[in-house]
Design a protein around this motif. Structure first.
Motif, PDB file in Angstrom:
ATOM      1  N   LEU A  83      35.024  47.351  42.774  1.00 30.62           N
ATOM      2  CA  LEU A  83      35.163  47.010  44.196  1.00 30.62           C
ATOM      3  C   LEU A  83      36.508  46.481  44.481  1.00 30.62           C
ATOM      4  CD1 LEU A  83      31.743  45.514  45.350  1.00 30.62           C
ATOM      5  CD2 LEU A  83      32.644  47.627  46.072  1.00 30.62           C
ATOM      6  N   GLY A  84      36.836  45.614  43.384  1.00 26.81           N
ATOM      7  CA  GLY A  84      38.095  45.167  43.475  1.00 26.81           C
ATOM      8  C   GLY A  84      39.261  46.035  43.254  1.00 26.81           C
ATOM      9  N   GLU A  85      39.247  47.207  42.458  1.00 33.64           N
ATOM     10  CA  GLU A  85      40.087  48.204  42.262  1.00 33.64           C
ATOM     11  C   GLU A  85      40.140  48.941  43.368  1.00 33.64           C
ATOM     12  OE1 GLU A  85      42.465  49.045  39.939  1.00 33.64           O
ATOM     13  OE2 GLU A  85      42.084  46.782  39.379  1.00 33.64           O
ATOM     14  N   TRP A  86      39.134  49.068  44.021  1.00 34.58           N
ATOM     15  CA  TRP A  86      39.025  49.817  45.328  1.00 34.58           C
ATOM     16  C   TRP A  86      39.726  49.092  46.502  1.00 34.58           C
ATOM     17  CZ3 TRP A  86      34.284  50.491  48.863  1.00 34.58           C
ATOM     18  CH2 TRP A  86      34.278  51.564  50.170  1.00 34.58           C
ATOM     19  N   TRP A  87      39.570  47.914  46.568  1.00 37.37           N
ATOM     20  CA  TRP A  87      40.227  47.083  47.701  1.00 37.37           C
ATOM     21  C   TRP A  87      41.679  46.729  47.070  1.00 37.37           C
ATOM     22  CZ3 TRP A  87      35.262  43.848  47.864  1.00 37.37           C
ATOM     23  CH2 TRP A  87      34.262  44.555  48.715  1.00 37.37           C
ATOM     24  N   GLN A  88      42.047  46.952  46.070  1.00 35.05           N
ATOM     25  CA  GLN A  88      43.222  46.750  45.397  1.00 35.05           C
ATOM     26  C   GLN A  88      43.714  45.357  45.596  1.00 35.05           C
ATOM     27  OE1 GLN A  88      45.857  49.545  47.863  1.00 35.05           O
ATOM     28  NE2 GLN A  88      45.847  50.956  46.182  1.00 35.05           N
ATOM     29  N   LEU A  89      42.758  44.381  44.862  1.00 33.18           N
ATOM     30  CA  LEU A  89      42.913  42.917  45.101  1.00 33.18           C
ATOM     31  C   LEU A  89      43.969  42.558  44.262  1.00 33.18           C
ATOM     32  CD1 LEU A  89      39.220  41.751  45.278  1.00 33.18           C
ATOM     33  CD2 LEU A  89      40.906  42.131  46.871  1.00 33.18           C
ATOM     34  N   GLU A  90      44.104  43.020  43.102  1.00 30.83           N
ATOM     35  CA  GLU A  90      45.274  42.609  42.046  1.00 30.83           C
ATOM     36  C   GLU A  90      46.590  43.174  42.711  1.00 30.83           C
ATOM     37  OE1 GLU A  90      46.686  41.287  38.252  1.00 30.83           O
ATOM     38  OE2 GLU A  90      44.714  41.405  38.962  1.00 30.83           O
ATOM     39  N   SER A  91      46.630  44.220  43.245  1.00 35.14           N
ATOM     40  CA  SER A  91      47.772  44.539  43.861  1.00 35.14           C
ATOM     41  C   SER A  91      48.295  43.808  45.023  1.00 35.14           C
ATOM     42  CB  SER A  91      47.863  46.270  43.977  1.00 35.14           C
ATOM     43  OG  SER A  91      47.584  47.107  43.136  1.00 35.14           O
ATOM     44  N   ARG A  92      47.134  43.499  45.861  1.00 38.36           N
ATOM     45  CA  ARG A  92      47.581  42.573  47.082  1.00 38.36           C
ATOM     46  C   ARG A  92      48.038  41.420  46.834  1.00 38.36           C
ATOM     47  NH1 ARG A  92      45.332  45.357  51.581  1.00 38.36           N
ATOM     48  NH2 ARG A  92      44.147  46.898  51.088  1.00 38.36           N
ATOM     49  N   LEU A  93      47.277  40.507  45.495  1.00 36.02           N
ATOM     50  CA  LEU A  93      47.639  39.491  45.354  1.00 36.02           C
ATOM     51  C   LEU A  93      49.116  39.305  44.834  1.00 36.02           C
ATOM     52  CD1 LEU A  93      46.959  36.361  45.062  1.00 36.02           C
ATOM     53  CD2 LEU A  93      45.669  37.181  42.751  1.00 36.02           C
ATOM     54  N   THR A  94      49.335  40.396  43.913  1.00 39.41           N
ATOM     55  CA  THR A  94      50.777  40.327  43.280  1.00 39.41           C
ATOM     56  C   THR A  94      51.710  40.672  44.534  1.00 39.41           C
ATOM     57  OG1 THR A  94      49.863  41.455  41.116  1.00 39.41           O
ATOM     58  CG2 THR A  94      52.123  41.798  41.727  1.00 39.41           C
ATOM     59  N   GLY A  95      51.425  41.557  45.581  1.00 39.13           N
ATOM     60  CA  GLY A  95      52.240  41.614  46.645  1.00 39.13           C
ATOM     61  C   GLY A  95      52.560  40.523  47.267  1.00 39.13           C
ATOM     62  N   ARG A 222      46.560  42.581  29.029  1.00 41.67           N
ATOM     63  CA  ARG A 222      46.724  42.398  30.345  1.00 41.67           C
ATOM     64  C   ARG A 222      45.571  42.836  31.161  1.00 41.67           C
ATOM     65  NH1 ARG A 222      49.442  39.039  33.425  1.00 41.67           N
ATOM     66  NH2 ARG A 222      49.305  39.841  35.399  1.00 41.67           N
ATOM     67  N   ILE A 223      44.701  42.116  31.512  1.00 44.21           N
ATOM     68  CA  ILE A 223      43.519  42.110  32.109  1.00 44.21           C
ATOM     69  C   ILE A 223      43.733  41.980  33.643  1.00 44.21           C
ATOM     70  CG2 ILE A 223      41.145  41.323  32.524  1.00 44.21           C
ATOM     71  CD1 ILE A 223      41.135  40.724  29.316  1.00 44.21           C
ATOM     72  N   ARG A 224      43.152  42.972  34.537  1.00 41.67           N
ATOM     73  CA  ARG A 224      43.472  42.761  35.998  1.00 41.67           C
ATOM     74  C   ARG A 224      42.420  41.725  36.550  1.00 41.67           C
ATOM     75  NH1 ARG A 224      46.695  46.640  38.050  1.00 41.67           N
ATOM     76  NH2 ARG A 224      45.629  46.958  40.160  1.00 41.67           N
ATOM     77  N   VAL A 225      42.718  40.376  36.274  1.00 42.74           N
ATOM     78  CA  VAL A 225      41.443  39.430  36.499  1.00 42.74           C
ATOM     79  C   VAL A 225      41.222  39.397  38.273  1.00 42.74           C
ATOM     80  CG1 VAL A 225      41.084  37.242  36.378  1.00 42.74           C
ATOM     81  CG2 VAL A 225      42.181  38.002  34.573  1.00 42.74           C
ATOM     82  N   ALA A 226      42.043  39.439  39.068  1.00 38.90           N
ATOM     83  CA  ALA A 226      41.843  39.481  40.455  1.00 38.90           C
ATOM     84  C   ALA A 226      41.054  40.616  40.785  1.00 38.90           C
ATOM     85  CB  ALA A 226      43.198  39.616  41.247  1.00 38.90           C
TER      86      ALA A 226
END
Length: 245
Positions: A83-95, A222-226
């Motif tokens: 779900l987190g990858e689908w919602w791109q949470l890591e990318s959004r937090l990085t953004g 490098r783990i995509r924790v978010a």
């Protein structure tokens, strides 16, 4: 009826200690050679691993119907991670970190520091339990203890990562403030947080995420924790389903 300040006082104290710790870290940063900055981050990384292992131990003895707590934790992480990858949470937090970096004209490892500090300060049992305690009873004791720890960690992280760590105070304000306010709304439905198996399950899942953050700080991988953040919600839902099997 508790006032807004009574419900969120611990959060404001936490925000203040993160800012103060970041300020001290910035003062130290330009006085330390790169090797010393790296050692400081590694020290925080090792402590983060220890905290993660301690939290993950809450899986022991946890049972939901036919499923063991560890299995529930694994399922929650897998589903939550998808779900987190689908919602791109890591990318959004990085953004978000990159946006703050541009606004504040930050440099170096600004975004990396913002993401690491935001996750470290907001994923853990003290965030959940302390916010509930503050929102329900107006008691900021647990969040004050967490604030002290976060302030000390902020000194070390800022010395290595820079100004991005200070911006994590915004994440602390949003997450803990919201949890404290929601606790007051759902007061009658909340179980005893120190004994409830669903809270223990969330703590264990959070511990695995903290372990991943520690590995990131040590630059082992490098783990995509978010991306695993939804697992904190998926876990109790799976527990409720498993107990009915």
């Amino acid at each position: 009826m508790l006032s807004l300040w009574s419900k969120t006082s611990g959060t404001w104290i936490n925000v203040l200690t993160v800012l103060l710790g970041s300020g001290l870290g910035l003062l130290l940063r330009h006085r330390l050679p790169a090797a010393m900055q790296q050692v400081i981050i590694q020290a925080v990384g090792l402590l983060t691993l220890y905290l993660g292992i301690t939290m993950a131990s809450d899986f022991q003895g946890l049972q939901a119907g036919p499923l063991d707590g560890v299995i529930l934790g694994l399922l929650a992480l897998v589903i939550g991670g998808i779900l987190g990858e689908w919602w791109q949470l890591e990318s959004r937090l990085t953004g978000l970190g990159e946006g703050l970096k541009r606004q504040l004209r930050g440099g170096g490892r600004f975004t990396e520091g913002f993401v690491a500090a935001s996750l470290l300060f907001c994923v853990g049992p003290m965030t959940l339990l302390g916010s509930f305690q503050n929102g329900l009873a107006g008691d900021p004791t647990l969040l004050t203890l967490k604030a002290t720890m976060d302030g000390l960690a902020a000194i070390a992280l800022t010395a290595g990562y820079g100004m991005g760590v200070a911006c994590s105070a915004l994440t602390v304000l949003l997450v803990q403030g919201l949890l404290s306010l929601l606790a007051g709304i759902g007061a009658t439905a909340l179980p005893d947080p120190t004994q409830d198996p669903q809270v223990l399950l969330v703590t264990g899942i959070g511990g695995l995420m903290i372990l991943g953050l520690g590995l990131n700080l040590l630059e082992i991988t490098r783990i995509r924790v978010a991306s695993f953040l939804p697992a904190l919600v998926v876990g109790p839902l799976l527990f409720a389903v498993a107990t009915r099997l």
